[in-house]
Design an enzyme around this catalytic site. Sequence first.
Site, PDB file in Angstrom:
ATOM      1  N   PRO A 117      10.498  19.169 -34.244  1.00  0.00           N
ATOM      2  CA  PRO A 117      11.775  19.855 -34.046  1.00  0.00           C
ATOM      3  C   PRO A 117      12.501  19.263 -32.579  1.00  0.00           C
ATOM      4  CG  PRO A 117      10.333  21.330 -34.449  1.00  0.00           C
ATOM      5  CD  PRO A 117       9.450  20.361 -34.356  1.00  0.00           C
ATOM      6  N   GLU A 118      13.705  18.797 -32.854  1.00  0.00           N
ATOM      7  CA  GLU A 118      14.358  18.286 -31.601  1.00  0.00           C
ATOM      8  C   GLU A 118      15.597  19.123 -31.240  1.00  0.00           C
ATOM      9  OE1 GLU A 118      14.912  14.019 -31.705  1.00  0.00           O
ATOM     10  OE2 GLU A 118      13.428  13.975 -32.895  1.00  0.00           O
ATOM     11  N   LYS A 123      14.901  21.996 -26.155  1.00  0.00           N
ATOM     12  CA  LYS A 123      14.132  22.480 -27.009  1.00  0.00           C
ATOM     13  C   LYS A 123      13.541  23.873 -26.977  1.00  0.00           C
ATOM     14  CE  LYS A 123      12.567  17.665 -27.629  1.00  0.00           C
ATOM     15  NZ  LYS A 123      11.465  16.628 -27.715  1.00  0.00           N
TER      16      LYS A 123
END
Length: 249
Positions: A2-3, A51
């Site tokens: 995930p970014e 993040k």
Amino acid sequence: MPEGDTVFHTAAVLDAALTGKTLTRCDIRVPRYAGVDLSGQRVDEVISRGKHLFIRTERASVHSHLKMEGAWRIARGPLDHRVRIILETGHIRALGIDLGVLEVLDRDRDEQAVAHLGPDLLGADWDPGSAVANLMADPQRPLAAALLDQTVLAGIGNVYCNELCFVAGRLPTAPVAALADPARVVARAHDMLWANRLRWSRCTTGDTRPGRQLWVYGRAGKPCRRCGSPIQCDRTGERISFWCPSCQR
């Protein structure tokens, strides 16, 4: 992995589902916080910072980082061993799954957890000038390492790192000083994440058709979309790198 755009989208989904509602169940399956119960508290907002993700109640803040495999889901049905936290508001159930970081902080001090971050590419207080200054602070640092450093600017992961290096026309190993226009690279980073902030399927080329969304990432051996040269790949480092040997110098 995930970014920043994925975390932003996740926060938006959770915010729509939880904000303004009172928690009726709080089950935290992390030993340090197993005794914490936020039931009865109203959810004030859900926000992202780079993040990182914060679910803020009246007096507390649930801080999480997805790391490599983590996710938040609005879901019903059976639970499994990967669930780290369950938050319910009546019929709505939010599940934190395989979260790399999960902690409960005092609401008035939760920002300390992200004080080390550089400018947030998707934040309301986004500051491109500070981002450029941070990026150029160490001119001999490899470009990929600088882009991935969350203290430089927050939100870029390995996909965007590789795509930005391609757009900049520089190898991931090239020094930051090789950038002809650092401000343009920072602007493109912001544009890429902003364009993808509310969708799960990431696109950097402008072509959202399946198989055409990315320039180089995950395309080892395939022809460059600009020049046709086979995309190269290096899997020996901590992060996998992709590049075009003709378009990037």
